[in-house]
Design a protein around this motif. Structure first.
Motif, PDB file in Angstrom:
ATOM      1  N   GLU A 185       0.825  -1.212   0.000  1.00  0.00           N
ATOM      2  CA  GLU A 185       0.000   0.000   0.000  1.00  0.00           C
ATOM      3  C   GLU A 185       0.861   1.266   0.000  1.00  0.00           C
ATOM      4  OE1 GLU A 185      -3.911   1.979   2.144  1.00  0.00           O
ATOM      5  OE2 GLU A 185      -3.075   0.128   2.962  1.00  0.00           O
ATOM      6  N   GLU A 186       1.932   1.288   0.798  1.00  0.00           N
ATOM      7  CA  GLU A 186       2.806   2.467   0.834  1.00  0.00           C
ATOM      8  C   GLU A 186       3.451   2.735  -0.522  1.00  0.00           C
ATOM      9  OE1 GLU A 186       5.752   2.126   3.911  1.00  0.00           O
ATOM     10  OE2 GLU A 186       4.274   2.247   5.525  1.00  0.00           O
ATOM     11  N   GLU A 187       3.893   1.683  -1.193  1.00  0.00           N
ATOM     12  CA  GLU A 187       4.612   1.868  -2.455  1.00  0.00           C
ATOM     13  C   GLU A 187       3.694   2.085  -3.647  1.00  0.00           C
ATOM     14  OE1 GLU A 187       7.567  -1.141  -3.151  1.00  0.00           O
ATOM     15  OE2 GLU A 187       8.799  -0.447  -1.475  1.00  0.00           O
ATOM     16  N   THR A 188       2.483   1.520  -3.598  1.00  0.00           N
ATOM     17  CA  THR A 188       1.621   1.566  -4.789  1.00  0.00           C
ATOM     18  C   THR A 188       0.324   2.339  -4.595  1.00  0.00           C
ATOM     19  OG1 THR A 188       0.373  -0.448  -4.253  1.00  0.00           O
ATOM     20  CG2 THR A 188       2.472  -0.721  -5.461  1.00  0.00           C
ATOM     21  N   GLY A 189      -0.080   2.599  -3.349  1.00  0.00           N
ATOM     22  CA  GLY A 189      -1.372   3.224  -3.102  1.00  0.00           C
ATOM     23  C   GLY A 189      -2.526   2.241  -3.179  1.00  0.00           C
ATOM     24  N   LEU A 190      -2.236   0.946  -3.334  1.00  0.00           N
ATOM     25  CA  LEU A 190      -3.268  -0.071  -3.488  1.00  0.00           C
ATOM     26  C   LEU A 190      -3.447  -0.853  -2.196  1.00  0.00           C
ATOM     27  CD1 LEU A 190      -2.148  -1.427  -6.969  1.00  0.00           C
ATOM     28  CD2 LEU A 190      -3.922   0.281  -6.488  1.00  0.00           C
ATOM     29  N   ARG A 191      -4.681  -0.888  -1.724  1.00  0.00           N
ATOM     30  CA  ARG A 191      -5.013  -1.733  -0.572  1.00  0.00           C
ATOM     31  C   ARG A 191      -5.385  -3.095  -1.127  1.00  0.00           C
ATOM     32  NH1 ARG A 191      -9.031  -3.139   2.896  1.00  0.00           N
ATOM     33  NH2 ARG A 191     -10.702  -2.081   1.780  1.00  0.00           N
ATOM     34  N   CYS A 192      -4.730  -4.137  -0.627  1.00  0.00           N
ATOM     35  CA  CYS A 192      -4.871  -5.471  -1.212  1.00  0.00           C
ATOM     36  C   CYS A 192      -5.323  -6.500  -0.179  1.00  0.00           C
ATOM     37  CB  CYS A 192      -3.539  -5.930  -1.802  1.00  0.00           C
ATOM     38  SG  CYS A 192      -2.976  -4.946  -3.198  1.00  0.00           S
ATOM     39  N   SER A 193      -5.719  -7.651  -0.685  1.00  0.00           N
ATOM     40  CA  SER A 193      -5.986  -8.809   0.163  1.00  0.00           C
ATOM     41  C   SER A 193      -4.926  -9.860  -0.140  1.00  0.00           C
ATOM     42  CB  SER A 193      -7.379  -9.373  -0.102  1.00  0.00           C
ATOM     43  OG  SER A 193      -7.472  -9.845  -1.431  1.00  0.00           O
ATOM     44  N   LEU A 194      -4.561 -10.607   0.896  1.00  0.00           N
ATOM     45  CA  LEU A 194      -3.555 -11.655   0.742  1.00  0.00           C
ATOM     46  C   LEU A 194      -4.174 -12.899   0.148  1.00  0.00           C
ATOM     47  CD1 LEU A 194      -1.585 -11.650   4.110  1.00  0.00           C
ATOM     48  CD2 LEU A 194      -0.849 -10.706   1.927  1.00  0.00           C
ATOM     49  N   GLY A 195      -3.426 -13.527  -0.752  1.00  0.00           N
ATOM     50  CA  GLY A 195      -3.764 -14.848  -1.255  1.00  0.00           C
ATOM     51  C   GLY A 195      -2.771 -15.836  -0.699  1.00  0.00           C
ATOM     52  N   ARG A 196      -2.395 -16.786  -1.518  1.00  0.00           N
ATOM     53  CA  ARG A 196      -1.459 -17.826  -1.085  1.00  0.00           C
ATOM     54  C   ARG A 196      -0.051 -17.261  -0.921  1.00  0.00           C
ATOM     55  NH1 ARG A 196      -4.013 -21.721  -5.559  1.00  0.00           N
ATOM     56  NH2 ARG A 196      -4.122 -19.688  -6.530  1.00  0.00           N
ATOM     57  N   GLU A 197       0.670 -17.834   0.038  1.00  0.00           N
ATOM     58  CA  GLU A 197       2.066 -17.440   0.201  1.00  0.00           C
ATOM     59  C   GLU A 197       2.902 -18.097  -0.890  1.00  0.00           C
ATOM     60  OE1 GLU A 197       5.679 -17.013   3.447  1.00  0.00           O
ATOM     61  OE2 GLU A 197       3.856 -18.088   4.036  1.00  0.00           O
ATOM     62  N   LEU A 198       3.821 -17.325  -1.424  1.00  0.00           N
ATOM     63  CA  LEU A 198       4.762 -17.792  -2.436  1.00  0.00           C
ATOM     64  C   LEU A 198       6.100 -18.086  -1.758  1.00  0.00           C
ATOM     65  CD1 LEU A 198       3.889 -15.056  -5.062  1.00  0.00           C
ATOM     66  CD2 LEU A 198       3.193 -17.468  -5.135  1.00  0.00           C
ATOM     67  N   PRO A 199       6.979 -18.821  -2.409  1.00  0.00           N
ATOM     68  CA  PRO A 199       8.304 -19.029  -1.811  1.00  0.00           C
ATOM     69  C   PRO A 199       9.025 -17.702  -1.608  1.00  0.00           C
ATOM     70  CG  PRO A 199       7.935 -20.567  -3.609  1.00  0.00           C
ATOM     71  CD  PRO A 199       6.808 -19.573  -3.649  1.00  0.00           C
ATOM     72  N   GLY A 200       9.743 -17.603  -0.527  1.00  0.00           N
ATOM     73  CA  GLY A 200      10.513 -16.397  -0.240  1.00  0.00           C
ATOM     74  C   GLY A 200      11.848 -16.405  -0.952  1.00  0.00           C
ATOM     75  N   THR A 201      12.564 -15.310  -0.800  1.00  0.00           N
ATOM     76  CA  THR A 201      13.891 -15.194  -1.386  1.00  0.00           C
ATOM     77  C   THR A 201      14.898 -14.844  -0.297  1.00  0.00           C
ATOM     78  OG1 THR A 201      13.574 -12.852  -1.925  1.00  0.00           O
ATOM     79  CG2 THR A 201      13.005 -14.442  -3.631  1.00  0.00           C
ATOM     80  N   ASP A 202      16.114 -15.278  -0.510  1.00  0.00           N
ATOM     81  CA  ASP A 202      17.224 -14.967   0.393  1.00  0.00           C
ATOM     82  C   ASP A 202      18.377 -14.450  -0.457  1.00  0.00           C
ATOM     83  OD1 ASP A 202      16.448 -16.050   3.170  1.00  0.00           O
ATOM     84  OD2 ASP A 202      15.940 -17.704   1.810  1.00  0.00           O
ATOM     85  N   TYR A 203      18.943 -13.318  -0.056  1.00  0.00           N
ATOM     86  CA  TYR A 203      20.060 -12.746  -0.786  1.00  0.00           C
ATOM     87  C   TYR A 203      20.788 -11.749   0.093  1.00  0.00           C
ATOM     88  CZ  TYR A 203      16.630  -9.010  -1.686  1.00  0.00           C
ATOM     89  OH  TYR A 203      15.680  -8.016  -1.552  1.00  0.00           O
ATOM     90  N   VAL A 204      21.890 -11.250  -0.404  1.00  0.00           N
ATOM     91  CA  VAL A 204      22.659 -10.224   0.294  1.00  0.00           C
ATOM     92  C   VAL A 204      22.302  -8.890  -0.345  1.00  0.00           C
ATOM     93  CG1 VAL A 204      24.965  -9.371   0.837  1.00  0.00           C
ATOM     94  CG2 VAL A 204      24.497 -11.836   0.867  1.00  0.00           C
ATOM     95  N   ASP A 205      21.853  -7.922   0.475  1.00  0.00           N
ATOM     96  CA  ASP A 205      21.426  -6.634  -0.066  1.00  0.00           C
ATOM     97  C   ASP A 205      22.630  -5.746  -0.404  1.00  0.00           C
ATOM     98  OD1 ASP A 205      22.267  -5.379   2.315  1.00  0.00           O
ATOM     99  OD2 ASP A 205      20.236  -4.999   3.039  1.00  0.00           O
ATOM    100  N   ARG A 206      22.331  -4.560  -0.888  1.00  0.00           N
ATOM    101  CA  ARG A 206      23.392  -3.643  -1.338  1.00  0.00           C
ATOM    102  C   ARG A 206      24.304  -3.169  -0.208  1.00  0.00           C
ATOM    103  NH1 ARG A 206      21.356  -0.394  -6.443  1.00  0.00           N
ATOM    104  NH2 ARG A 206      19.936  -1.954  -7.276  1.00  0.00           N
ATOM    105  N   LYS A 207      23.848  -3.340   1.030  1.00  0.00           N
ATOM    106  CA  LYS A 207      24.673  -2.955   2.176  1.00  0.00           C
ATOM    107  C   LYS A 207      25.425  -4.155   2.752  1.00  0.00           C
ATOM    108  CE  LYS A 207      21.685   0.902   3.453  1.00  0.00           C
ATOM    109  NZ  LYS A 207      20.803   1.472   4.475  1.00  0.00           N
ATOM    110  N   GLY A 208      25.361  -5.301   2.053  1.00  0.00           N
ATOM    111  CA  GLY A 208      26.086  -6.482   2.487  1.00  0.00           C
ATOM    112  C   GLY A 208      25.401  -7.277   3.578  1.00  0.00           C
ATOM    113  N   ARG A 209      24.113  -7.012   3.823  1.00  0.00           N
ATOM    114  CA  ARG A 209      23.367  -7.712   4.875  1.00  0.00           C
ATOM    115  C   ARG A 209      22.590  -8.880   4.273  1.00  0.00           C
ATOM    116  NH1 ARG A 209      20.004  -2.568   6.764  1.00  0.00           N
ATOM    117  NH2 ARG A 209      19.572  -2.765   4.542  1.00  0.00           N
ATOM    118  N   SER A 210      22.463  -9.957   5.044  1.00  0.00           N
ATOM    119  CA  SER A 210      21.616 -11.059   4.597  1.00  0.00           C
ATOM    120  C   SER A 210      20.155 -10.614   4.729  1.00  0.00           C
ATOM    121  CB  SER A 210      21.877 -12.310   5.427  1.00  0.00           C
ATOM    122  OG  SER A 210      21.559 -12.076   6.791  1.00  0.00           O
TER     123      SER A 210
END
Length: 146
Positions: free
Chosen positions: A61-86
């Motif tokens: 909602e903050e990024e798009t202005g759209l209020r949404c409803s949750l559906g099924r959970e999708l697989p998550g992602t794991d990576y190292v961000d631009r600041k070197g954090r997991s």
């Protein structure tokens, strides 16, 4: 067996989708000028967030202005961000309840696109993995491109 590592950053977001009047499946992606990337709406958890589901809905909602409803959970992602954090990001499929996109500080453009175009525009390989996982739920007719 390796010990599970707690990520330094937790985040959540959504694959927001709709079926247009012409019967075509469309997925929403956003452009973040601060990163010069195309991705799915998502963001970091805040101390006041009760759970990751709340984070996902709040951030979309903050990024798009759209209020949404949750559906099924999708697989998550794991990576190292631009600041070197997991970083671990959880995603859900989402449908729009209300709202309209207005460009903002974090996101200057949002596009509803067909899946093949979304796949081509996504900046990060891990986002394409999330899109592919969403495709499992989309059923027959899902474009299976490599």
């Amino acid at each position: 067996m390796a010990a599970e590592v707690t990520p330094e950053v937790r985040a959540a977001g959504g694959v927001v989708w709709r079926v247009d009047d012409d019967g075509e499946l469309r997925v929403l992606i956003v452009h973040r000028p601060g990163y010069e990337d195309w991705t799915f709406p998502k963001g970091k958890t805040d101390p006041e967030d009760q759970d990751d589901e709340h984070t996902a809905l709040r951030e979309v909602e903050e990024e798009t202005g759209l209020r949404c409803s949750l559906g099924r959970e999708l697989p998550g992602t794991d990576y190292v961000d631009r600041k070197g954090r997991s970083k671990h990001v959880r995603y859900w499929e989402m449908r729009v309840l209300s709202g309209e996109f207005v460009p903002n500080r974090e996101v200057d453009e949002a596009r509803w696109l067909d899946v093949a175009t979304v796949r081509a525009l996504l900046t990060y390989p891990h986002d394409r993995d999330v899109l592919d996982a969403f495709g499992v739920f989309a059923g027959d007719g899902w474009p299976r491109t490599g």
